[in-house]
Design a protein around this motif. Structure first.
Motif, PDB file in Angstrom:
ATOM      1  N   PRO A 164      51.430  43.818  41.254  1.00 59.11           N
ATOM      2  CA  PRO A 164      51.460  42.348  41.347  1.00 59.11           C
ATOM      3  C   PRO A 164      50.099  41.745  41.001  1.00 59.11           C
ATOM      4  O   PRO A 164      49.105  42.034  41.659  1.00 59.11           O
ATOM      5  CB  PRO A 164      51.831  42.105  42.816  1.00 59.11           C
ATOM      6  N   ILE A 165      50.079  40.936  39.957  1.00 55.39           N
ATOM      7  CA  ILE A 165      48.841  40.300  39.495  1.00 55.39           C
ATOM      8  C   ILE A 165      49.036  38.794  39.444  1.00 55.39           C
ATOM      9  O   ILE A 165      50.025  38.301  38.903  1.00 55.39           O
ATOM     10  CB  ILE A 165      48.438  40.782  38.083  1.00 55.39           C
ATOM     11  N   MET A 166      48.105  38.046  40.004  1.00 56.99           N
ATOM     12  CA  MET A 166      48.096  36.588  39.864  1.00 56.99           C
ATOM     13  C   MET A 166      47.209  36.268  38.668  1.00 56.99           C
ATOM     14  O   MET A 166      46.014  36.579  38.674  1.00 56.99           O
ATOM     15  CB  MET A 166      47.529  35.927  41.134  1.00 56.99           C
ATOM     16  N   TRP A 167      47.787  35.664  37.632  1.00 59.33           N
ATOM     17  CA  TRP A 167      47.021  35.425  36.412  1.00 59.33           C
ATOM     18  C   TRP A 167      46.409  34.025  36.399  1.00 59.33           C
ATOM     19  O   TRP A 167      47.065  33.045  36.754  1.00 59.33           O
ATOM     20  CB  TRP A 167      47.907  35.611  35.186  1.00 59.33           C
ATOM     21  N   VAL A 168      45.155  33.958  35.984  1.00 60.77           N
ATOM     22  CA  VAL A 168      44.445  32.686  35.866  1.00 60.77           C
ATOM     23  C   VAL A 168      43.814  32.616  34.477  1.00 60.77           C
ATOM     24  O   VAL A 168      43.133  33.554  34.053  1.00 60.77           O
ATOM     25  CB  VAL A 168      43.337  32.554  36.934  1.00 60.77           C
ATOM     26  N   ASP A 169      44.067  31.529  33.774  1.00 60.35           N
ATOM     27  CA  ASP A 169      43.458  31.330  32.459  1.00 60.35           C
ATOM     28  C   ASP A 169      42.129  30.606  32.624  1.00 60.35           C
ATOM     29  O   ASP A 169      42.047  29.597  33.324  1.00 60.35           O
ATOM     30  CB  ASP A 169      44.377  30.511  31.557  1.00 60.35           C
ATOM     31  N   VAL A 170      41.093  31.144  31.991  1.00 61.58           N
ATOM     32  CA  VAL A 170      39.773  30.511  32.047  1.00 61.58           C
ATOM     33  C   VAL A 170      39.246  30.385  30.625  1.00 61.58           C
ATOM     34  O   VAL A 170      39.681  31.107  29.725  1.00 61.58           O
ATOM     35  CB  VAL A 170      38.788  31.344  32.903  1.00 61.58           C
ATOM     36  N   PRO A 171      38.301  29.466  30.380  1.00 62.49           N
ATOM     37  CA  PRO A 171      37.708  29.347  29.049  1.00 62.49           C
ATOM     38  C   PRO A 171      37.074  30.668  28.634  1.00 62.49           C
ATOM     39  O   PRO A 171      36.324  31.280  29.397  1.00 62.49           O
ATOM     40  CB  PRO A 171      36.636  28.264  29.237  1.00 62.49           C
ATOM     41  N   MET A 172      37.388  31.132  27.451  1.00 54.25           N
ATOM     42  CA  MET A 172      36.879  32.405  26.980  1.00 54.25           C
ATOM     43  C   MET A 172      35.486  32.253  26.371  1.00 54.25           C
ATOM     44  O   MET A 172      35.218  31.312  25.622  1.00 54.25           O
ATOM     45  CB  MET A 172      37.825  32.997  25.928  1.00 54.25           C
ATOM     46  N   THR A 173      34.588  33.159  26.703  1.00 56.91           N
ATOM     47  CA  THR A 173      33.255  33.185  26.109  1.00 56.91           C
ATOM     48  C   THR A 173      32.966  34.607  25.641  1.00 56.91           C
ATOM     49  O   THR A 173      33.568  35.572  26.122  1.00 56.91           O
ATOM     50  CB  THR A 173      32.173  32.769  27.124  1.00 56.91           C
ATOM     51  N   ASP A 174      32.043  34.730  24.715  1.00 57.49           N
ATOM     52  CA  ASP A 174      31.634  36.051  24.237  1.00 57.49           C
ATOM     53  C   ASP A 174      30.360  36.516  24.934  1.00 57.49           C
ATOM     54  O   ASP A 174      29.715  37.467  24.494  1.00 57.49           O
ATOM     55  CB  ASP A 174      31.397  36.019  22.717  1.00 57.49           C
TER      56      ASP A 174
END
Length: 210
Positions: A164-174
């Motif tokens: 079970p994983i709660m997914w959160v989208d965040v701004p992607m950076t390198d």
């Protein structure tokens, strides 16, 4: 007329009261060699989107990876994490793994935290690239019963897991610690990759030049 409260209703009320008392704490672990703005972005976004009370940064002593990372001293890494988070009251820092020493297994950390703070619900934050490695984590079947995993989406990695994983989208950076170390070694700027306090500390201590 006095309403009689049934046993099931009492249990529901007791559960609600218990949940209201529970503190919600995110955990962001890692070597932090050094900590960078990408770490802070992840912590802030997870804290905000999941309505956590705080996010705890936990530098590891010795990561349980086969490909051991060459890191500077634990004391200096801890100092930089504290410098990175000093202006954000919702961010805390723990030296629990540095004090314990040895290989930093997450299960040991969570069990120690739960023993000291049984009223706290912990949310362990991992990158999307780490999700596929969860089956190899030390005592993972026991661990998933003690903590909620929060996956941070990354390009190229599927949001799939048997756990079970709660997914959160965040701004992607390198931004990465490897990039910061490479820039320092090559004499390039690390401004806007780390906080000003960490940048000054790296230069003052002469870190990552070799």
């Amino acid at each position: 007329m006095v309403k009689t409260i049934t046993i099931p209703e009492i249990k529901v009320m007791a559960e609600l009261i218990t949940n209201m008392k529970h503190k919600r704490v995110g955990i962001l672990g890692g070597t932090f060699n050094p900590p960078h703005l990408g770490h802070l972005i992840i912590a802030e976004q997870v804290k905000s989107q999941l309505n956590l009370d705080e996010v705890m940064f936990i530098p590891d002593y010795q990561p349980p990876h086969i490909d051991k990372k060459t890191a500077i001293s634990a004391e200096k890494r801890l100092k930089m994490v504290k410098l990175s988070t000093m202006d954000e009251p919702g961010f805390k820092v723990s030296d629990i793994e540095l004090r314990r020493k040895g290989v930093s297994y997450t299960i040991d950390t969570i069990k120690e935290l739960k023993l000291k703070n049984p009223e706290v619900d912990y949310y362990f934050i991992i990158g999307g690239d780490m999700v596929e490695y969860l089956p190899k984590w030390h005592r993972i079947e026991e661990l998933i019963k003690l903590v909620k995993f929060v996956g941070v989406g990354r390009p190229g990695y599927r949001k799939e897991s048997k756990y079970p994983i709660m997914w959160v989208d965040v701004p992607m950076t390198d931004i990465s610690s490897t990039l910061v170390r490479r820039n320092v070694k090559q004499g390039c700027s690390i401004k806007y990759l780390v906080t000003p306090e960490v940048e000054n500390y790296i230069h003052e201590e002469g870190l990552y030049r070799e």
